[in-house]
Design an enzyme around this catalytic site. Structure first.
Site, PDB file in Angstrom:
ATOM      1  CG  PHE A 143       1.477  -5.134   0.844  1.00 22.36           C
ATOM      2  CD1 PHE A 143       0.778  -6.034   0.793  1.00 22.36           C
ATOM      3  CD2 PHE A 143       2.650  -5.052   1.387  1.00 22.36           C
ATOM      4  CE1 PHE A 143       0.961  -7.433   1.423  1.00 22.36           C
ATOM      5  CE2 PHE A 143       3.241  -6.181   1.960  1.00 22.36           C
ATOM      6  CZ  PHE A 143       2.243  -7.306   2.332  1.00 22.36           C
ATOM      7  CE1 TYR A 147       6.176  -2.617   6.469  1.00 26.16           C
ATOM      8  CE2 TYR A 147       5.148  -1.996   4.429  1.00 26.16           C
ATOM      9  CZ  TYR A 147       6.374  -1.927   5.178  1.00 26.16           C
ATOM     10  OH  TYR A 147       7.043  -0.682   4.884  1.00 26.16           O
ATOM     11  N   GLY A 148       2.469  -2.986   8.353  1.00 23.82           N
ATOM     12  CA  GLY A 148       2.750  -2.231   9.854  1.00 23.82           C
ATOM     13  C   GLY A 148       1.537  -1.461  10.193  1.00 23.82           C
ATOM     14  CB  SER A 149       1.627   2.013  10.972  1.00 21.36           C
ATOM     15  OG  SER A 149       2.109   2.780  10.256  1.00 21.36           O
ATOM     16  CD  GLU A 181       3.136   5.433   4.788  1.00 16.13           C
ATOM     17  OE1 GLU A 181       4.030   4.625   4.943  1.00 16.13           O
ATOM     18  OE2 GLU A 181       1.904   5.562   5.629  1.00 16.13           O
TER      19      GLU A 181
END
Length: 238
Positions: free
Chosen positions: A54, A56-58, A131
């Site tokens: 998933f 949602y940003g970078s 991450e």
């Protein structure tokens, strides 16, 4: 696509060269065995079938992994929030920055990526190494139920539900804008991060009301900081 107030020209004003200070010694760094153990646990917890991630940003605009399919998806019970305090990457000790995570409440429309068939533990380990890098962040990696046009599934999410040290939750957008308009680290500025995220969400037809308002506030903040450049005609607003 809607015309953003935060333009590449404004973003460029926020850039400056910063040296990488290296890892913060107050956090406990993960070693190879730690990554392998965590990847094995997450793989055991995974659903049968392909591995979905998933974004949602970078991860939307800089995934750094190969995918074979992508589609829109919604994670309910979470929303985007600039709540991670950083003094590296897109911030510095002199001017700390903020990065996005998922904070509890609301909904988050994002993108899920399906990774190619392969050994799940190895695929997950590569994602983990991109991450996170310390033990204190391990709890932010979790399987998220998401809803798609084809139905529901679980996708791996990063920086989900962080609390405590290193977080500043529920900040007003005006305060976040002040930080993002000034913070820059060795990989770029907070304004650049915001611009890329909003721009690519727009390409997917995803309208995040808070981020849209935030990019307007950051644009105004940058103009107030660099008012002299504007006054002498070196930059024109949108």
């Amino acid at each position: 696509m809607r015309l953003m107030s935060l333009t590449p020209e404004l973003v460029a004003l926020c850039h400056r060269e910063e040296a990488d200070p290296g890892p913060d010694g107050s956090w406990t760094q993960l070693n190879d065995e730690d990554f392998q153990t965590l990847a094995a646990r997450l793989s055991d917890e995974a659903d049968a079938g392909p591995l979905w991630v998933f974004a949602y940003g970078s991860l939307i605009w800089k995934p750094a992994f190969e995918s074979v399919e992508r589609q829109r998806a919604t994670a309910f019970g979470w929303h985007r929030s600039f709540c991670l305090d950083i003094a590296r990457w897109r911030g510095s000790a002199a001017q700390p920055g903020l990065m996005m995570a998922l904070e509890r409440g609301g909904r988050c429309d994002g993108v899920i990526y399906r990774l190619p068939e392969g050994e799940k533990p190895l695929q997950i380990e590569r994602l983990l190494r991109r991450e996170i890098d310390d033990h204190e962040s391990v709890g932010s990696v979790r399987w998220l139920p998401v809803r798609t046009a084809q139905g529901s599934l679980r996708a791996l999410g990063f920086w989900v539900g962080m609390t405590g040290r290193g977080t500043s939750l529920n900040q007003p957008l005006e305060r976040v804008a002040q930080v993002l308009a000034r913070a820059c680290g060795h990989v770029g500025s907070g304004a650049e991060y915001l611009y890329n995220t909003v721009h690519h969400l727009e390409e997917f037809g995803i309208r995040d009301r808070n981020l849209w308002r935030l990019q307007e506030l950051v644009a105004n903040e940058i103009r107030s900081i660099h008012v002299h450049a504007l006054d002498v005609g070196l930059l024109s607003g949108p």
